[in-house]
Design a protein around this motif. Structure first.
Motif, mmCIF file in Angstrom:
data_model
loop_
_atom_site.group_PDB
_atom_site.id
_atom_site.type_symbol
_atom_site.label_atom_id
_atom_site.label_comp_id
_atom_site.label_asym_id
_atom_site.label_seq_id
_atom_site.Cartn_x
_atom_site.Cartn_y
_atom_site.Cartn_z
ATOM 1 N N ASN A 163 -44.554 11.358 68.223
ATOM 2 C CA ASN A 163 -45.841 11.547 68.893
ATOM 3 C C ASN A 163 -46.736 12.534 68.146
ATOM 4 N N LEU A 170 -47.212 7.913 73.539
ATOM 5 C CA LEU A 170 -46.240 6.858 73.852
ATOM 6 C C LEU A 170 -45.195 6.647 72.767
ATOM 7 N N ARG A 174 -38.297 7.619 74.181
ATOM 8 C CA ARG A 174 -38.874 7.618 75.533
ATOM 9 C C ARG A 174 -37.812 7.253 76.571
ATOM 10 N N ILE A 208 -37.465 13.855 73.417
ATOM 11 C CA ILE A 208 -38.584 12.996 73.809
ATOM 12 C C ILE A 208 -39.725 13.158 72.808
ATOM 13 N N PHE A 407 -42.191 0.900 77.381
ATOM 14 C CA PHE A 407 -43.417 1.326 78.057
ATOM 15 C C PHE A 407 -44.317 0.113 78.258
#
Length: 498
Positions: A163, A170, A174, A208, A407
Protein backbone atom coordinates in the motif's frame (compact mmCIF):
# COMPACT_ATOMS: atom_id res chain seq x y z
CA UNK A 1 8.86 -25.81 -42.05
CA UNK A 2 10.26 -22.36 -41.32
CA UNK A 3 8.03 -19.60 -42.60
CA UNK A 4 8.84 -15.93 -42.23
CA UNK A 5 6.04 -13.46 -42.82
CA UNK A 6 5.93 -9.66 -42.68
CA UNK A 7 3.00 -7.63 -41.33
CA UNK A 8 2.29 -4.08 -40.29
CA UNK A 9 0.92 -5.28 -36.95
CA UNK A 10 1.59 -8.61 -35.27
CA UNK A 11 -0.97 -9.39 -32.54
CA UNK A 12 0.10 -12.08 -30.09
CA UNK A 13 -2.96 -13.50 -28.34
CA UNK A 14 -6.35 -14.36 -29.83
CA UNK A 15 -8.27 -13.03 -26.84
CA UNK A 16 -11.27 -10.80 -27.49
CA UNK A 17 -8.83 -7.88 -27.15
CA UNK A 18 -6.60 -9.40 -29.84
CA UNK A 19 -9.46 -9.99 -32.29
CA UNK A 20 -10.81 -6.45 -31.77
CA UNK A 21 -7.31 -5.07 -32.34
CA UNK A 22 -7.13 -6.92 -35.65
CA UNK A 23 -10.54 -5.57 -36.73
CA UNK A 24 -9.40 -2.01 -35.99
CA UNK A 25 -6.11 -2.58 -37.83
CA UNK A 26 -8.07 -3.65 -40.92
CA UNK A 27 -10.41 -0.65 -40.60
CA UNK A 28 -7.32 1.55 -40.78
CA UNK A 29 -5.90 -0.29 -43.77
CA UNK A 30 -3.06 -2.14 -42.05
CA UNK A 31 -2.04 -5.75 -42.51
CA UNK A 32 -2.29 -7.82 -39.35
CA UNK A 33 -2.03 -11.35 -38.04
CA UNK A 34 -3.46 -12.78 -34.83
CA UNK A 35 -1.36 -15.55 -33.28
CA UNK A 36 -3.42 -17.71 -30.90
CA UNK A 37 -1.67 -20.20 -28.62
CA UNK A 38 -4.68 -22.52 -28.42
CA UNK A 39 -7.42 -23.70 -30.77
CA UNK A 40 -10.14 -21.21 -29.89
CA UNK A 41 -10.26 -17.43 -30.15
CA UNK A 42 -11.90 -15.14 -27.63
CA UNK A 43 -10.20 -16.00 -24.34
CA UNK A 44 -12.66 -15.62 -21.47
CA UNK A 45 -15.25 -13.89 -23.64
CA UNK A 46 -15.88 -17.14 -25.53
CA UNK A 47 -14.53 -19.29 -22.68
CA UNK A 48 -17.45 -19.24 -20.27
CA UNK A 49 -17.62 -15.66 -19.02
CA UNK A 50 -21.10 -15.12 -20.43
CA UNK A 51 -22.29 -12.95 -17.53
CA UNK A 52 -20.35 -9.88 -18.60
CA UNK A 53 -18.60 -7.82 -15.92
CA UNK A 54 -20.17 -4.71 -17.35
CA UNK A 55 -19.63 -2.13 -14.66
CA UNK A 56 -21.39 0.93 -16.08
CA UNK A 57 -22.81 0.44 -19.54
CA UNK A 58 -22.37 4.09 -20.52
CA UNK A 59 -18.58 3.59 -20.31
CA UNK A 60 -18.52 0.92 -23.04
CA UNK A 61 -18.29 2.06 -26.65
CA UNK A 62 -16.60 1.34 -29.95
CA UNK A 63 -16.09 -2.23 -31.11
CA UNK A 64 -16.53 -3.48 -27.54
CA UNK A 65 -20.13 -2.23 -27.53
CA UNK A 66 -20.55 -3.51 -31.10
CA UNK A 67 -19.60 -7.00 -29.87
CA UNK A 68 -22.47 -6.99 -27.35
CA UNK A 69 -24.85 -5.58 -29.97
CA UNK A 70 -23.91 -8.39 -32.32
CA UNK A 71 -24.57 -10.90 -29.54
CA UNK A 72 -28.03 -9.34 -29.14
CA UNK A 73 -28.71 -9.75 -32.87
CA UNK A 74 -27.83 -13.46 -32.61
CA UNK A 75 -30.64 -13.72 -30.07
CA UNK A 76 -32.97 -11.49 -32.16
CA UNK A 77 -32.82 -8.82 -29.44
CA UNK A 78 -32.48 -5.06 -29.74
CA UNK A 79 -29.63 -3.07 -28.24
CA UNK A 80 -26.78 -4.81 -26.45
CA UNK A 81 -26.90 -8.23 -24.78
CA UNK A 82 -24.61 -8.74 -21.80
CA UNK A 83 -25.60 -12.35 -21.04
CA UNK A 84 -24.76 -15.02 -23.59
CA UNK A 85 -23.60 -18.56 -24.31
CA UNK A 86 -19.93 -19.24 -25.08
CA UNK A 87 -20.80 -20.62 -28.53
CA UNK A 88 -22.61 -17.38 -29.43
CA UNK A 89 -19.63 -15.24 -28.36
CA UNK A 90 -17.39 -17.43 -30.50
CA UNK A 91 -19.72 -17.01 -33.49
CA UNK A 92 -19.60 -13.21 -33.18
CA UNK A 93 -15.80 -13.21 -33.07
CA UNK A 94 -15.57 -15.64 -35.99
CA UNK A 95 -17.96 -13.45 -37.98
CA UNK A 96 -15.56 -10.53 -37.45
CA UNK A 97 -12.62 -12.65 -38.59
CA UNK A 98 -14.42 -13.64 -41.80
CA UNK A 99 -15.87 -10.19 -42.57
CA UNK A 100 -12.50 -8.50 -42.14
CA UNK A 101 -10.47 -11.30 -43.73
CA UNK A 102 -8.29 -11.50 -40.62
CA UNK A 103 -5.47 -14.02 -40.65
CA UNK A 104 -5.59 -16.10 -37.45
CA UNK A 105 -2.86 -18.61 -36.75
CA UNK A 106 -3.76 -21.31 -34.20
CA UNK A 107 -1.57 -23.45 -31.97
CA UNK A 108 1.50 -21.21 -32.11
CA UNK A 109 3.38 -20.28 -28.93
CA UNK A 110 6.20 -17.82 -28.49
CA UNK A 111 9.58 -19.49 -28.02
CA UNK A 112 10.29 -18.45 -24.43
CA UNK A 113 14.07 -18.81 -24.49
CA UNK A 114 15.06 -16.43 -27.29
CA UNK A 115 11.90 -15.92 -29.35
CA UNK A 116 12.04 -12.12 -29.51
CA UNK A 117 14.55 -10.46 -31.84
CA UNK A 118 15.23 -6.79 -31.16
CA UNK A 119 17.41 -4.11 -32.66
CA UNK A 120 18.00 -1.63 -29.88
CA UNK A 121 14.61 -0.90 -28.36
CA UNK A 122 12.65 -2.15 -31.39
CA UNK A 123 11.19 -5.63 -31.87
CA UNK A 124 12.04 -6.92 -35.36
CA UNK A 125 10.41 -10.34 -35.21
CA UNK A 126 9.08 -13.05 -32.93
CA UNK A 127 9.73 -16.76 -33.32
CA UNK A 128 7.35 -19.51 -32.31
CA UNK A 129 8.20 -22.92 -30.84
CA UNK A 130 7.44 -24.31 -34.31
CA UNK A 131 10.25 -22.23 -35.78
CA UNK A 132 7.86 -19.95 -37.67
CA UNK A 133 8.90 -16.30 -37.57
CA UNK A 134 6.56 -13.30 -37.68
CA UNK A 135 8.06 -9.96 -38.60
CA UNK A 136 6.16 -6.79 -37.77
CA UNK A 137 6.48 -3.04 -37.59
CA UNK A 138 4.35 -2.83 -34.44
CA UNK A 139 3.50 -5.65 -32.01
CA UNK A 140 0.53 -5.97 -29.69
CA UNK A 141 0.66 -8.33 -26.70
CA UNK A 142 -3.01 -9.25 -26.18
CA UNK A 143 -2.37 -12.29 -23.95
CA UNK A 144 -3.41 -12.67 -20.32
CA UNK A 145 0.12 -13.76 -19.39
CA UNK A 146 2.26 -11.03 -20.96
CA UNK A 147 4.95 -13.37 -22.30
CA UNK A 148 5.77 -11.12 -25.27
CA UNK A 149 6.22 -8.01 -23.16
CA UNK A 150 8.41 -9.93 -20.71
CA UNK A 151 10.60 -11.52 -23.36
CA UNK A 152 10.94 -8.15 -25.12
CA UNK A 153 12.69 -6.82 -22.02
CA UNK A 154 9.84 -4.64 -20.78
CA UNK A 155 9.55 -4.03 -17.02
CA UNK A 156 6.68 -5.72 -15.24
CA UNK A 157 5.41 -6.69 -11.80
CA UNK A 158 3.90 -9.92 -10.51
CA UNK A 159 1.89 -9.99 -7.29
CA UNK A 160 0.76 -7.22 -4.99
CA UNK A 161 2.49 -3.93 -4.37
CA UNK A 162 2.58 -2.65 -0.82
CA UNK A 163 0.00 0.00 0.00
CA UNK A 164 2.83 2.39 0.82
CA UNK A 165 4.40 2.20 -2.65
CA UNK A 166 1.68 4.25 -4.38
CA UNK A 167 -0.24 5.51 -1.36
CA UNK A 168 -3.08 3.01 -1.82
CA UNK A 169 -5.50 1.37 0.62
CA UNK A 170 -6.47 -1.93 -1.05
CA UNK A 171 -3.09 -3.33 -2.04
CA UNK A 172 -0.89 -5.91 -0.36
CA UNK A 173 -1.94 -8.44 2.28
CA UNK A 174 -5.61 -8.12 3.27
CA UNK A 175 -6.99 -10.43 5.95
CA UNK A 176 -10.75 -10.87 5.79
CA UNK A 177 -12.69 -14.07 6.21
CA UNK A 178 -15.31 -15.28 3.76
CA UNK A 179 -15.53 -18.64 5.50
CA UNK A 180 -17.74 -19.63 8.41
CA UNK A 181 -15.98 -19.02 11.71
CA UNK A 182 -14.39 -21.81 13.67
CA UNK A 183 -12.87 -23.99 10.93
CA UNK A 184 -10.08 -26.06 12.47
CA UNK A 185 -6.90 -25.80 10.36
CA UNK A 186 -5.31 -29.13 11.29
CA UNK A 187 -5.49 -32.48 9.50
CA UNK A 188 -6.67 -34.02 12.77
CA UNK A 189 -8.87 -31.44 14.44
CA UNK A 190 -7.25 -29.90 17.49
CA UNK A 191 -3.92 -31.67 16.88
CA UNK A 192 -1.30 -29.21 15.54
CA UNK A 193 1.27 -32.02 15.23
CA UNK A 194 -0.93 -33.62 12.54
CA UNK A 195 -0.02 -30.72 10.23
CA UNK A 196 -2.05 -28.07 8.47
CA UNK A 197 -4.73 -28.88 5.94
CA UNK A 198 -3.73 -28.71 2.27
CA UNK A 199 -3.38 -25.11 1.01
CA UNK A 200 -3.56 -23.57 4.50
CA UNK A 201 -0.54 -21.44 5.47
CA UNK A 202 0.51 -20.91 9.08
CA UNK A 203 0.44 -17.10 8.65
CA UNK A 204 -0.42 -14.58 5.90
CA UNK A 205 3.23 -13.88 5.11
CA UNK A 206 3.45 -10.34 6.41
CA UNK A 207 1.58 -7.43 7.89
CA UNK A 208 -1.59 -5.83 6.51
CA UNK A 209 -0.71 -3.78 3.44
CA UNK A 210 2.67 -5.46 2.84
CA UNK A 211 3.44 -6.43 -0.74
CA UNK A 212 4.18 -9.97 -1.91
CA UNK A 213 4.49 -12.06 -5.07
CA UNK A 214 1.19 -13.92 -4.64
CA UNK A 215 -1.59 -13.91 -7.26
CA UNK A 216 -5.34 -13.82 -6.73
CA UNK A 217 -7.00 -17.19 -7.35
CA UNK A 218 -7.89 -18.65 -10.74
CA UNK A 219 -10.74 -20.93 -11.74
CA UNK A 220 -12.80 -21.84 -14.79
CA UNK A 221 -16.00 -20.00 -15.63
CA UNK A 222 -18.24 -23.03 -16.06
CA UNK A 223 -21.12 -23.05 -18.49
CA UNK A 224 -23.62 -25.45 -16.90
CA UNK A 225 -27.11 -26.53 -17.92
CA UNK A 226 -30.12 -28.08 -16.19
CA UNK A 227 -31.72 -29.04 -19.51
CA UNK A 228 -32.10 -32.85 -19.30
CA UNK A 229 -31.78 -33.16 -23.09
CA UNK A 230 -28.45 -31.31 -23.25
CA UNK A 231 -26.55 -32.61 -20.25
CA UNK A 232 -23.29 -34.42 -19.61
CA UNK A 233 -22.94 -35.23 -15.91
CA UNK A 234 -19.73 -34.14 -14.21
CA UNK A 235 -17.95 -37.26 -13.09
CA UNK A 236 -15.39 -37.77 -10.36
CA UNK A 237 -12.16 -36.90 -12.18
CA UNK A 238 -9.12 -39.12 -12.43
CA UNK A 239 -6.70 -37.71 -9.87
CA UNK A 240 -9.45 -36.73 -7.41
CA UNK A 241 -8.00 -36.01 -3.97
CA UNK A 242 -10.57 -35.96 -1.17
CA UNK A 243 -8.22 -34.03 1.13
CA UNK A 244 -8.53 -31.05 -1.23
CA UNK A 245 -12.15 -30.63 -0.09
CA UNK A 246 -11.65 -30.81 3.68
CA UNK A 247 -12.13 -27.04 4.04
CA UNK A 248 -15.44 -27.48 2.19
CA UNK A 249 -16.59 -30.27 4.51
CA UNK A 250 -15.63 -28.28 7.59
CA UNK A 251 -17.33 -25.12 6.25
CA UNK A 252 -20.51 -27.16 5.90
CA UNK A 253 -20.05 -28.52 9.42
CA UNK A 254 -19.73 -24.91 10.63
CA UNK A 255 -23.03 -23.99 9.01
CA UNK A 256 -22.45 -23.06 5.35
CA UNK A 257 -25.55 -24.04 3.37
CA UNK A 258 -25.31 -21.97 0.17
CA UNK A 259 -23.00 -20.01 -2.15
CA UNK A 260 -20.99 -23.08 -3.13
CA UNK A 261 -20.81 -21.73 -6.68
CA UNK A 262 -22.83 -19.24 -8.68
CA UNK A 263 -25.65 -20.32 -10.96
CA UNK A 264 -26.09 -17.07 -12.87
CA UNK A 265 -28.33 -17.88 -15.83
CA UNK A 266 -27.22 -16.44 -19.15
CA UNK A 267 -30.11 -18.14 -20.96
CA UNK A 268 -33.17 -19.91 -19.52
CA UNK A 269 -31.20 -23.18 -19.23
CA UNK A 270 -27.50 -22.24 -19.13
CA UNK A 271 -25.29 -20.54 -16.57
CA UNK A 272 -22.04 -18.72 -16.18
CA UNK A 273 -20.94 -20.36 -12.92
CA UNK A 274 -18.25 -18.62 -10.95
CA UNK A 275 -16.69 -18.69 -7.49
CA UNK A 276 -19.13 -17.53 -4.81
CA UNK A 277 -17.57 -17.72 -1.33
CA UNK A 278 -14.44 -18.52 0.66
CA UNK A 279 -14.66 -22.17 -0.40
CA UNK A 280 -15.87 -22.48 -3.97
CA UNK A 281 -14.51 -23.05 -7.47
CA UNK A 282 -11.39 -20.88 -7.01
CA UNK A 283 -8.34 -23.05 -6.33
CA UNK A 284 -6.92 -20.66 -3.74
CA UNK A 285 -3.16 -20.57 -3.53
CA UNK A 286 -2.39 -22.98 -6.36
CA UNK A 287 -1.51 -20.49 -9.12
CA UNK A 288 1.20 -18.40 -7.48
CA UNK A 289 3.94 -19.51 -9.87
CA UNK A 290 1.78 -19.33 -13.02
CA UNK A 291 2.90 -15.94 -14.38
CA UNK A 292 6.58 -16.80 -14.67
CA UNK A 293 6.11 -20.51 -15.41
CA UNK A 294 7.06 -22.27 -18.65
CA UNK A 295 4.34 -23.81 -20.82
CA UNK A 296 4.67 -27.30 -19.33
CA UNK A 297 4.27 -25.97 -15.79
CA UNK A 298 1.31 -23.85 -16.83
CA UNK A 299 -0.32 -26.90 -18.39
CA UNK A 300 0.17 -28.74 -15.10
CA UNK A 301 -1.42 -25.81 -13.21
CA UNK A 302 -4.31 -25.82 -15.72
CA UNK A 303 -4.85 -29.54 -15.21
CA UNK A 304 -4.65 -29.27 -11.41
CA UNK A 305 -7.32 -26.55 -11.52
CA UNK A 306 -9.52 -28.69 -13.78
CA UNK A 307 -9.24 -31.73 -11.50
CA UNK A 308 -9.94 -29.59 -8.44
CA UNK A 309 -12.96 -27.85 -9.94
CA UNK A 310 -14.55 -30.88 -11.56
CA UNK A 311 -13.89 -32.74 -8.32
CA UNK A 312 -15.42 -29.88 -6.35
CA UNK A 313 -18.66 -29.98 -8.35
CA UNK A 314 -18.76 -33.79 -8.13
CA UNK A 315 -18.24 -33.52 -4.37
CA UNK A 316 -21.06 -30.99 -3.90
CA UNK A 317 -23.36 -33.23 -5.94
CA UNK A 318 -22.40 -36.66 -4.58
CA UNK A 319 -20.21 -36.82 -1.48
CA UNK A 320 -21.78 -38.35 1.66
CA UNK A 321 -20.24 -35.59 3.82
CA UNK A 322 -22.36 -33.06 1.91
CA UNK A 323 -25.93 -32.97 3.26
CA UNK A 324 -28.59 -34.41 0.99
CA UNK A 325 -30.46 -31.09 0.56
CA UNK A 326 -27.29 -29.40 -0.72
CA UNK A 327 -26.53 -32.29 -3.06
CA UNK A 328 -30.07 -32.20 -4.40
CA UNK A 329 -29.94 -28.44 -5.05
CA UNK A 330 -26.80 -28.72 -7.20
CA UNK A 331 -27.38 -32.16 -8.75
CA UNK A 332 -29.33 -31.02 -11.86
CA UNK A 333 -26.38 -28.95 -13.14
CA UNK A 334 -24.14 -30.55 -15.77
CA UNK A 335 -21.98 -29.66 -18.75
CA UNK A 336 -23.90 -28.67 -21.91
CA UNK A 337 -23.41 -31.05 -24.83
CA UNK A 338 -23.55 -28.13 -27.28
CA UNK A 339 -20.67 -26.14 -25.72
CA UNK A 340 -16.89 -26.65 -25.98
CA UNK A 341 -17.45 -29.69 -28.16
CA UNK A 342 -13.79 -29.81 -29.20
CA UNK A 343 -12.60 -29.98 -25.55
CA UNK A 344 -14.97 -32.54 -23.98
CA UNK A 345 -17.45 -29.77 -23.05
CA UNK A 346 -15.06 -28.17 -20.56
CA UNK A 347 -13.72 -24.70 -21.37
CA UNK A 348 -10.08 -24.66 -22.50
CA UNK A 349 -9.64 -21.17 -20.98
CA UNK A 350 -8.40 -20.95 -17.41
CA UNK A 351 -9.50 -17.68 -15.80
CA UNK A 352 -6.12 -15.98 -15.52
CA UNK A 353 -7.44 -13.06 -13.48
CA UNK A 354 -4.03 -11.49 -13.17
CA UNK A 355 -0.53 -12.41 -14.27
CA UNK A 356 2.21 -9.99 -15.23
CA UNK A 357 1.44 -6.28 -15.20
CA UNK A 358 3.66 -3.96 -17.21
CA UNK A 359 5.44 -1.07 -15.51
CA UNK A 360 5.29 1.86 -17.92
CA UNK A 361 5.92 5.57 -17.46
CA UNK A 362 2.37 5.79 -16.13
CA UNK A 363 1.05 3.28 -13.58
CA UNK A 364 -2.71 3.26 -13.04
CA UNK A 365 -3.45 3.20 -9.31
CA UNK A 366 -6.42 3.38 -6.97
CA UNK A 367 -6.12 7.16 -7.28
CA UNK A 368 -7.03 6.97 -10.98
CA UNK A 369 -9.92 4.60 -10.31
CA UNK A 370 -11.22 6.93 -7.59
CA UNK A 371 -10.96 9.91 -10.01
CA UNK A 372 -8.31 11.63 -7.89
CA UNK A 373 -5.91 12.05 -10.84
CA UNK A 374 -6.41 14.05 -14.01
CA UNK A 375 -5.85 11.81 -17.05
CA UNK A 376 -5.42 13.92 -20.20
CA UNK A 377 -4.81 11.05 -22.64
CA UNK A 378 -7.70 8.59 -22.14
CA UNK A 379 -7.92 5.59 -24.49
CA UNK A 380 -10.96 4.07 -22.81
CA UNK A 381 -12.75 3.81 -19.52
CA UNK A 382 -13.02 1.31 -16.72
CA UNK A 383 -16.06 1.16 -14.49
CA UNK A 384 -16.28 -2.21 -12.74
CA UNK A 385 -15.68 -2.48 -9.01
CA UNK A 386 -12.14 -2.87 -7.74
CA UNK A 387 -12.31 -6.62 -7.30
CA UNK A 388 -9.75 -9.16 -6.15
CA UNK A 389 -10.43 -12.80 -5.42
CA UNK A 390 -8.74 -14.50 -2.50
CA UNK A 391 -5.02 -15.13 -2.59
CA UNK A 392 -4.55 -17.78 0.08
CA UNK A 393 -5.86 -19.53 3.17
CA UNK A 394 -4.06 -19.01 6.46
CA UNK A 395 -4.48 -19.59 10.19
CA UNK A 396 -5.87 -16.42 11.76
CA UNK A 397 -5.26 -15.09 15.27
CA UNK A 398 -8.20 -17.14 16.54
CA UNK A 399 -6.50 -20.30 15.33
CA UNK A 400 -9.00 -20.94 12.53
CA UNK A 401 -8.85 -21.07 8.74
CA UNK A 402 -9.32 -17.68 7.08
CA UNK A 403 -9.22 -16.34 3.55
CA UNK A 404 -6.86 -13.52 2.61
CA UNK A 405 -6.64 -11.12 -0.31
CA UNK A 406 -10.21 -10.46 -1.35
CA UNK A 407 -11.85 -7.09 -1.89
CA UNK A 408 -14.81 -5.71 -3.81
CA UNK A 409 -15.24 -1.93 -3.85
CA UNK A 410 -17.96 -0.54 -6.11
CA UNK A 411 -17.32 2.68 -8.04
CA UNK A 412 -19.57 5.70 -8.31
CA UNK A 413 -18.44 6.69 -11.82
CA UNK A 414 -16.27 5.45 -14.71
CA UNK A 415 -12.63 6.54 -14.89
CA UNK A 416 -10.31 7.17 -17.86
CA UNK A 417 -7.31 4.95 -18.59
CA UNK A 418 -4.17 6.69 -19.84
CA UNK A 419 -2.57 5.84 -23.19
CA UNK A 420 0.75 5.76 -21.30
CA UNK A 421 -0.57 2.75 -19.34
CA UNK A 422 -0.65 0.57 -22.48
CA UNK A 423 2.79 1.46 -23.86
CA UNK A 424 6.15 0.52 -22.33
CA UNK A 425 8.90 2.92 -21.40
CA UNK A 426 10.44 4.20 -24.64
CA UNK A 427 13.93 3.13 -23.52
CA UNK A 428 12.69 -0.48 -23.25
CA UNK A 429 10.58 -0.95 -26.38
CA UNK A 430 9.32 1.51 -29.01
CA UNK A 431 6.97 -0.69 -31.05
CA UNK A 432 4.93 -2.71 -28.54
CA UNK A 433 1.47 -1.96 -27.15
CA UNK A 434 -0.06 -3.92 -24.26
CA UNK A 435 -3.88 -3.67 -23.86
CA UNK A 436 -4.33 -6.56 -21.38
CA UNK A 437 -1.33 -6.74 -19.02
CA UNK A 438 -1.49 -2.97 -18.64
CA UNK A 439 0.70 -0.77 -16.47
CA UNK A 440 -1.33 -0.85 -13.29
CA UNK A 441 -1.16 -1.79 -9.63
CA UNK A 442 -2.92 -4.91 -8.35
CA UNK A 443 -5.57 -2.72 -6.70
CA UNK A 444 -6.43 -0.81 -9.89
CA UNK A 445 -6.14 -3.90 -12.09
CA UNK A 446 -8.95 -5.38 -10.01
CA UNK A 447 -11.22 -3.00 -11.92
CA UNK A 448 -9.47 -2.81 -15.29
CA UNK A 449 -9.28 -6.61 -15.80
CA UNK A 450 -12.71 -6.97 -17.41
CA UNK A 451 -13.38 -8.29 -20.90
CA UNK A 452 -15.24 -5.19 -22.18
CA UNK A 453 -12.30 -3.02 -21.07
CA UNK A 454 -9.77 -5.33 -22.72
CA UNK A 455 -11.71 -5.01 -25.99
CA UNK A 456 -11.82 -1.22 -25.62
CA UNK A 457 -8.06 -1.09 -25.01
CA UNK A 458 -7.43 -3.57 -27.85
CA UNK A 459 -9.19 -1.24 -30.29
CA UNK A 460 -7.31 1.80 -29.00
CA UNK A 461 -4.02 -0.10 -29.16
CA UNK A 462 -4.53 -0.93 -32.84
CA UNK A 463 -5.55 2.65 -33.67
CA UNK A 464 -2.37 3.90 -31.98
CA UNK A 465 -0.31 1.28 -33.81
CA UNK A 466 -1.71 2.45 -37.14
CA UNK A 467 -0.90 6.08 -36.33
CA UNK A 468 2.64 5.10 -35.29
CA UNK A 469 3.06 3.27 -38.61
CA UNK A 470 2.04 6.41 -40.50
CA UNK A 471 4.60 8.46 -38.55
CA UNK A 472 8.00 7.43 -37.13
CA UNK A 473 6.98 3.96 -35.93
CA UNK A 474 7.48 4.84 -32.27
CA UNK A 475 4.32 4.19 -30.24
CA UNK A 476 5.32 6.61 -27.48
CA UNK A 477 5.42 9.44 -30.06
CA UNK A 478 1.83 9.02 -31.22
CA UNK A 479 0.15 12.42 -31.07
CA UNK A 480 -2.73 12.11 -28.65
CA UNK A 481 -4.83 14.69 -30.48
CA UNK A 482 -4.79 12.45 -33.58
CA UNK A 483 -5.50 9.31 -31.56
CA UNK A 484 -8.34 11.03 -29.70
CA UNK A 485 -9.86 12.13 -33.00
CA UNK A 486 -9.84 8.60 -34.42
CA UNK A 487 -11.17 7.01 -31.24
CA UNK A 488 -14.06 9.49 -31.05
CA UNK A 489 -14.82 8.74 -34.70
CA UNK A 490 -14.87 5.01 -33.79
CA UNK A 491 -17.35 5.71 -30.96
CA UNK A 492 -14.98 4.98 -28.10
CA UNK A 493 -16.08 6.46 -24.78
CA UNK A 494 -13.06 8.36 -23.44
CA UNK A 495 -14.44 10.55 -20.69
CA UNK A 496 -17.61 10.56 -18.62
CA UNK A 497 -20.15 13.22 -19.50
CA UNK A 498 -19.57 16.07 -17.10
Amino acid sequence: MNKEKQYDIVIYGGTAAGIVAAVQAKIMGKSAVVIEQGRRIGGLTSGGLGDTDVGMKQAIGGLSLEFYRRVARKYSQDGACWLFEPKIALEVLQDWVVENNIEVVYGERLELKDGVTKQGSKIISIRMESGNVYRGKVFIDATYEGDLLAKAGVSYFVGRESNSQYGETLNGIRPGNELPGGIDPYVIKGVPSSGLLARVNSHPGGNIGDGDAKLQAYNFRMCLTDNPDNRLEIEKPVGYNEADYEILFRAIEQGQRSRFFKLNRVTPDKTDSNNNSGISTDYNGMNHNYAEADYRTREQIWEAHRIYQQGYVWTIQNHPRVPEEIRAAYKPWSLPLDEFIESDHWTPQLYVRESRRMIGDYVVTEHDVRLENRVPDSVGMGSFAMDSHHTQYYVNKDGHVSTEGGFYIKLTAPYPISYRAIVPKQTECTNLIVPVCVSSTHAAYGSIRMEPVFMILGQSAAAAAALALDADGIVQNVKYEQLHSILVQENQVLYADV
